[in-house]
Design an enzyme around this catalytic site. Structure first.
Site, PDB file in Angstrom:
ATOM      1  N   ARG A   1       0.832  -1.215   0.000  1.00  0.00           N
ATOM      2  CA  ARG A   1       0.000   0.000   0.000  1.00  0.00           C
ATOM      3  C   ARG A   1       0.859   1.254   0.000  1.00  0.00           C
ATOM      4  NH1 ARG A   1      -3.756  -3.111   4.343  1.00  0.00           N
ATOM      5  NH2 ARG A   1      -5.143  -4.089   2.801  1.00  0.00           N
TER       6      ARG A   1
ATOM      7  N   TYR B   1      -7.026  -2.671  -6.142  1.00  0.00           N
ATOM      8  CA  TYR B   1      -6.124  -3.691  -5.585  1.00  0.00           C
ATOM      9  C   TYR B   1      -5.325  -3.177  -4.391  1.00  0.00           C
ATOM     10  CZ  TYR B   1      -2.393  -2.133  -8.943  1.00  0.00           C
ATOM     11  OH  TYR B   1      -1.473  -1.439  -9.677  1.00  0.00           O
ATOM     12  N   GLU B   2      -4.609  -4.087  -3.747  1.00  0.00           N
ATOM     13  CA  GLU B   2      -3.969  -3.845  -2.442  1.00  0.00           C
ATOM     14  C   GLU B   2      -5.031  -3.528  -1.381  1.00  0.00           C
ATOM     15  OE1 GLU B   2      -0.930  -4.470  -2.079  1.00  0.00           O
ATOM     16  OE2 GLU B   2       0.129  -4.077  -3.922  1.00  0.00           O
ATOM     17  N   GLY B   3      -6.209  -4.092  -1.541  1.00  0.00           N
ATOM     18  CA  GLY B   3      -7.344  -3.788  -0.667  1.00  0.00           C
ATOM     19  C   GLY B   3      -8.090  -2.602  -1.237  1.00  0.00           C
TER      20      GLY B   3
END
Length: 599
Positions: free
Chosen positions: A268, A406-408
């Site tokens: 992140r 993405y990456e949460g």
């Protein structure tokens, strides 16, 4: 030296909402040393000589170009700048590694190939691998012989990663695990040599594995047809009785969530750095076009509506960048502290990123949403040409959209931001109860008549008030939950509002600290321009925070309690009125004269 270290009060993760920081303790990009600037120039040369000239090849995945570029980066040592020297890495500090990602930001879809390899592809082995696993894989990942991919998402489990269905069953002889299942949206899948794979041992123990590409039973789906990042390889990965040696278990059985979540903290953070670099390049594209494009016999850069867009792009990027490097230095200092206490290279990196997991989640949201705003307005500045694939604006617009997913997803990261804060408070790692109680007492007293002092006194006062607002709002919601009147897990709207206030606080304070520090440095830009950025950001942040807090409070408070909170909110949003039009024009004129992003 020992006394100096002892006196320095370094912020813990999440403490920015209750404590003030000093300018002298804050790192800003204008402070890079000569060696760091040389590395920046080297990476910039690679970007302009190797990556950008191959943009079309990357877009169409021609000539195995991404693999070639990764191998060329390896020759320069750029795949191991964050790795220990004993495995062939360069062990550069966090700020330098942040700078490298920042410079590579304009690489478009190639940033995905690069970030997936050096980040979620390599870090799980550094963080959780045995010494044998590190010696076997890290040197070859660093020198480019091997390429890595990370297999977490499945058709039925995205944000709920622990609901994965891929199974791993130990063979009777205990020497192998048999993997069965499928993963999807796997970056680098088309050319990866090793995969970090998560599977349920025995069906219910979420565990990480290192799986080699040539394993029998491992197969790939076709390349996905995507909205953007078309130049990155994205395929499904299938496992049919894939035999994985028992020694390739990564970390402990049933502890795969620790690998997944800790790798994502750094991912992140890096996503913000890459987004920041891409956003600055996009602003330059917009400024140059605005200077070149004439309508009604004048450049469109002379129009107020265009100046607004250029200035707002710059303000948001400058604020995000300020937070990025501030947090980068906090992580760097934490790494150094942990190493001095005896932690290994990997342990120090892991624990430092974990310490600032709240800030990493915030930066992911801020970086991706700032980039989204910038590329959208760059298309708008270009008008019809922005919608054409002839230039770079359309591709940048498409490529940027994935960053909020993405990456949460950004929604998940907002929820995590508040959840992690509350959990740390419950564990006693951060005291938010005391400061929240002080705000409650202040609400029942007469407002202070103290005047703001100093050149940036109004901003410091406003910032302190912003922190009171989040403590008041989050504290009241938490109290409601303790009293059984509210179930915060079911009130995502409230949590999102609190997260938005926290994001604005980190951005506002980081921007203030940077501008204040710049006021005592010699720079090529007039301080008046930086001050204009600061005033516009604080003006807009005041309005955003007022709206977010109002929405949250109205969601759960009522009667006299609600009236008290709303009066407090009015008291805490008193930042002086600013002529934002004039301020934005000053910022835009600076960009237009430089013909690029120049801050």
């Amino acid at each position: 030296m020992q006394d100096t270290i002892a006196k320095k009060d370094v912020l813990k993760g999440g403490e920015f909402i209750i404590k003030s920081s000093k300018t002298e303790d804050t790192f800003i990009p204008e402070e890079f040393n000569e060696e760091q600037l040389m590395i920046r120039d080297m990476v910039s040369d690679f970007l302009h000589n190797e990556i950008l000239p191959n943009a079309e090849k990357i877009e169409h995945q021609e000539d195995n170009i991404s693999v070639t570029l990764l191998e060329k980066m390896a020759e320069l040592g750029l795949l191991g700048t964050h790795m220990p020297e004993e495995y062939g890495g360069m062990a550069l500090d966090t700020n330098t590694n942040t700078l490298i990602s920042d410079v590579l930001g304009p690489s478009g879809a190639f940033t995905v190939s690069y970030a997936a390899h050096i980040g979620i592809g390599m870090l799980p082995i550094l963080y959780f691998g045995t010494e044998e696993q590190k010696e076997k894989y890290l040197p070859r990942l660093i020198n480019g012989e091997l390429k890595a991919a990370y297999c977490l998402t499945e058709p039925g489990s995205g944000s709920d990663a622990l609901a994965a269905k891929t199974r791993a069953d130990l063979t009777d002889d205990g020497e192998h695990y048999l993997l069965n299942g499928q993963k999807m949206w796997i970056s680098n899948a088309g050319f990866a040599d090793i995969f970090i794979v998560f599977a349920q041992v025995g069906g219910d123990q979420f565990t990480g594995f290192i799986v080699e590409r040539n394993s029998e039973g491992l197969s790939l789906g076709a390349e996905e047809k995507k909205l953007g990042i078309k130049g990155s390889s994205t395929r499904q990965v299938f496992f049919e009785n894939v035999k994985v040696p028992a020694e390739n278990v990564l970390g402990e059985i049933g502890k795969g969530h620790l690998i997944a979540f800790n790798a994502l903290n750094t991912g992140r953070f890096k996503l913000c750095a890459l987004s920041n670099g891409g956003a600055k390049e996009s602003i330059s594209t917009a400024v140059r076009y605005a200077n070149e494009r004439h309508q009604f016999k004048v450049p469109i850069a002379s129009f107020g509506a265009i100046k607004y867009k250029l200035a707002e792009q710059a303000i948001r990027v400058f604020a995000t960048e300020s937070a990025l490097y501030r947090v980068s230095n906090l992580i760097q200092e934490k790494v150094q502290e942990l190493k001095s206490e005896g932690a290994s290279f990997g342990e120090a990196k892991l624990k430092a990123a974990e310490e600032y997991a709240i800030e990493c989640a915030i930066l992911k949201v801020a970086g991706s949403e700032t980039l989204d705003y910038v590329v959208d307005e760059t298309v708008q500045v270009h008008g019809g040409m922005g919608y054409s694939e002839e230039g770079t604006a359309a591709r940048a617009y498409r490529d940027a959209r994935i960053n909020r997913i993405y990456e949460g997803t950004n929604e998940i990261n907002r929820l995590l931001t508040v959840d992690m804060l509350f959990k740390r408070a419950l564990k006693g790692a951060i005291d938010i109860v005391g400061p929240a109680w002080e705000v409650q007492k202040e609400l029942s007293s007469m407002p202070s008549m103290d005047k703001a002092e100093g050149a940036y006194g109004e901003e410091h006062k406003a910032l302190a008030d912003f922190k009171k607002i989040v403590l008041m709002t989050a504290g009241a919601a938490a109290k409601m939950q303790m009293d059984g009147k509210l179930k915060l897990k079911e009130e995502q709207e409230i949590l999102m509002d609190v997260a938005d206030i926290m994001i604005d606080i980190l951005m506002a304070e980081s921007l203030l600290l940077r501008v204040e520090k710049l006021s005592n440095m010699h720079t090529k830009i007039d301080q008046e321009v930086y001050d204009a950025m600061l005033r516009v950001f604080f003006t807009d942040a005041t309005a955003r925070i007022h709206k977010s807090a109002t929405d949250a409070l109205l969601s759960f408070a009522e009667g006299d309690l609600l009236r008290t909170f709303l009066m407090g909110l009015k008291r805490f949003t008193k930042y002086p009125m600013t002529n934002v039009k004039t301020a934005r024009r000053l910022i835009a004129d600076t960009l237009i004269e430089a013909n690029e992003y120049c801050f």
